[in-house]
Design a protein around this motif. Sequence first.
Motif, short mmCIF file in Angstrom:
data_model
loop_
_atom_site.label_atom_id
_atom_site.label_comp_id
_atom_site.label_asym_id
_atom_site.label_seq_id
_atom_site.Cartn_x
_atom_site.Cartn_y
_atom_site.Cartn_z
N SER A 1 43.35 33.78 73.01
CA SER A 1 43.60 34.36 71.70
C SER A 1 44.90 33.80 71.11
O SER A 1 44.96 33.45 69.93
N LEU A 2 45.93 33.71 71.95
CA LEU A 2 47.20 33.14 71.48
C LEU A 2 47.02 31.69 71.05
O LEU A 2 47.56 31.25 70.03
N TRP A 3 46.27 30.93 71.84
CA TRP A 3 46.05 29.52 71.51
C TRP A 3 45.27 29.38 70.20
O TRP A 3 45.61 28.57 69.34
N ARG A 4 44.22 30.19 70.02
CA ARG A 4 43.42 30.11 68.79
C ARG A 4 44.27 30.44 67.56
O ARG A 4 44.16 29.80 66.52
N GLU A 5 45.13 31.44 67.73
CA GLU A 5 45.99 31.84 66.62
C GLU A 5 46.97 30.71 66.26
O GLU A 5 47.15 30.37 65.09
N TYR A 6 47.56 30.13 67.30
CA TYR A 6 48.49 29.00 67.08
C TYR A 6 47.77 27.85 66.39
O TYR A 6 48.25 27.29 65.40
#
Length: 221
Positions: free
Chosen positions: A69-74
Amino acid sequence: MQRLVLFDLDDTLIDRSGALVSWVTEFTARHRLGDHVRRQLIARLKDRASPAAFGEIRTEYCLAPSRDSLWREYRRDIAASVACSDAVLAGLAGLRASGWRVGIATNGPSDIQTAKLRAAGILEHVDGVCVSEAACARKPEVAFFVKAAEACDSSLSGGGWMVGDNPETDICGGQAAGLRTVWVSRDRHWPTHLAPPDRSVPNALAAIELLLNVDHSRGAA
Ligand SMILES: [Mg+2]
């Protein structure tokens, strides 16, 4: 044979560093992390951001969202915030109109690099793209430059140029691959312990203008 030029992406055609600082500043504020963490994250993500890096960040700072989720947001936010100037896009088109094969040679994960290229409008102005993750090789490895040339339906046998901001990966790597090199200095001094590039310019637009002149003068830089 058509002339070949390979461009680095991050901090050459787009301002990835500026986008990163803005993103980390917003991210640390949202997660109530202090300014020291902001500085740590900027340093940590400066050279390489990846899903693995966000897994480590999640653990280290006890963040609730999943790694993915963090990677997708970034990935989404960075792709949305980078831009390539109209002048540079027109310059890329001008190079191709002058008979150059134009390629992108970039290290990084395929998903975010492709998302940035698409969002910045660069994809439609190049003949080929080579991203390290998909190529299974990274700059400064010569194998990477071989694949980047192939992605442009070209080869290194006819020479060519590499344009980039990183002295080691772009310039030393390009030299090792037999390419002439243009360093995008962004107002930095060349590290004197390294063999110098053929040319230094302040930004990508100046590099494009230089190459268009090389073309017109039949090779005399
Ligand atoms: Mg770069």
